[in-house]
Design a protein around this motif. Sequence first.
Motif, PDB file in Angstrom:
ATOM      1  N   ALA A   1       0.806  -1.103   0.080  1.00  0.00           N
ATOM      2  CA  ALA A   1       0.036  -0.005  -0.024  1.00  0.00           C
ATOM      3  C   ALA A   1       0.794   1.212  -0.125  1.00  0.00           C
ATOM      4  CB  ALA A   1      -1.133   0.157   1.126  1.00  0.00           C
ATOM      5  N   THR A   2       0.422   2.243  -0.904  1.00  0.00           N
ATOM      6  CA  THR A   2       1.267   3.444  -0.772  1.00  0.00           C
ATOM      7  C   THR A   2       0.649   4.617   0.016  1.00  0.00           C
ATOM      8  OG1 THR A   2       0.234   4.042  -2.784  1.00  0.00           O
ATOM      9  CG2 THR A   2       2.012   2.926  -3.112  1.00  0.00           C
TER      10      THR A   2
ATOM     11  N   THR B   1      -9.413   8.370  -3.204  1.00  0.00           N
ATOM     12  CA  THR B   1      -8.390   7.952  -4.025  1.00  0.00           C
ATOM     13  C   THR B   1      -7.507   7.122  -2.829  1.00  0.00           C
ATOM     14  OG1 THR B   1      -8.260   9.775  -5.388  1.00  0.00           O
ATOM     15  CG2 THR B   1      -6.414   8.212  -5.443  1.00  0.00           C
ATOM     16  N   SER B   2      -7.165   7.489  -1.843  1.00  0.00           N
ATOM     17  CA  SER B   2      -6.576   6.872  -0.826  1.00  0.00           C
ATOM     18  C   SER B   2      -7.055   5.559  -0.445  1.00  0.00           C
ATOM     19  CB  SER B   2      -6.003   7.812   0.344  1.00  0.00           C
ATOM     20  OG  SER B   2      -5.465   7.189   1.430  1.00  0.00           O
ATOM     21  N   ARG B   3      -8.181   5.720  -0.050  1.00  0.00           N
ATOM     22  CA  ARG B   3      -9.101   4.561   0.312  1.00  0.00           C
ATOM     23  C   ARG B   3      -9.063   3.621  -0.713  1.00  0.00           C
ATOM     24  NH1 ARG B   3     -15.108   4.517   2.478  1.00  0.00           N
ATOM     25  NH2 ARG B   3     -15.335   2.477   3.431  1.00  0.00           N
TER      26      ARG B   3
ATOM     27  N   SER C   1     -10.924  16.121  -0.184  1.00  0.00           N
ATOM     28  CA  SER C   1     -11.704  14.955   0.125  1.00  0.00           C
ATOM     29  C   SER C   1     -11.602  13.912  -0.975  1.00  0.00           C
ATOM     30  CB  SER C   1     -13.149  15.372   0.029  1.00  0.00           C
ATOM     31  OG  SER C   1     -13.794  15.974  -0.853  1.00  0.00           O
ATOM     32  N   SER C   2     -11.241  14.307  -2.306  1.00  0.00           N
ATOM     33  CA  SER C   2     -10.947  13.340  -3.447  1.00  0.00           C
ATOM     34  C   SER C   2      -9.712  12.587  -3.242  1.00  0.00           C
ATOM     35  CB  SER C   2     -11.052  14.261  -4.674  1.00  0.00           C
ATOM     36  OG  SER C   2      -9.727  15.111  -4.686  1.00  0.00           O
ATOM     37  N   SER C   3      -8.594  13.190  -2.777  1.00  0.00           N
ATOM     38  CA  SER C   3      -7.584  12.451  -2.288  1.00  0.00           C
ATOM     39  C   SER C   3      -7.814  11.424  -1.209  1.00  0.00           C
ATOM     40  CB  SER C   3      -6.246  13.367  -2.111  1.00  0.00           C
ATOM     41  OG  SER C   3      -6.486  13.919  -1.029  1.00  0.00           O
ATOM     42  N   GLY C   4      -8.641  11.839  -0.587  1.00  0.00           N
ATOM     43  CA  GLY C   4      -9.072  10.704   0.504  1.00  0.00           C
ATOM     44  C   GLY C   4      -9.628   9.709   0.103  1.00  0.00           C
TER      45      GLY C   4
END
Length: 158
Positions: free
Chosen positions: A111-112, A124-126, A119-122
């Motif tokens: 996992a990176t 993507t992160s998930r 919120s969009s990167s959150g």
Amino acid sequence: MDPNGSGDENSESKIYIGNLDLRITEAALIKMFSPFGKIVTEDFLWHTRGRKRGEPRGFAFIQYSSKEEAKLAKEKMHGRLACGRPLVVRVSSEKYAVEAAENSSKGAGEATKTSLSGSSSGQTSRSSKIAAIKNKLKALEEEGFSAKKQKQTDTSLQ
């Protein structure tokens, strides 16, 4: 912001503050960091789910009106003890550079880390974490399957 609107100025004037003791409040954080310049925004992160809901997450972001103020805050506050814990203070653009270097040195399938700046990167992160977990499970299942198959072959040869 720069004339191209890329947002580099924002990440250079924003600092990440980590390793915060759970007793530190938003007000205390602002009081600690206001001597270094004009604070434009402050984002103190809280747990929103689970049993820790409503408790601080242990890190925050502060954006100053200039990158010079952010660098000064980093120089003066990084490593300083707050409630017995050394603060980790980085200019946000440096934090992303450190994470990118860490990610490039990691092996495939792990996992990176991603930034938590929106919120969009959150999301993507998930999504990337879920995909990484699924890949890891698939690899473990394949290893387990081949190990079982090997065991069955070994016992049938005896």
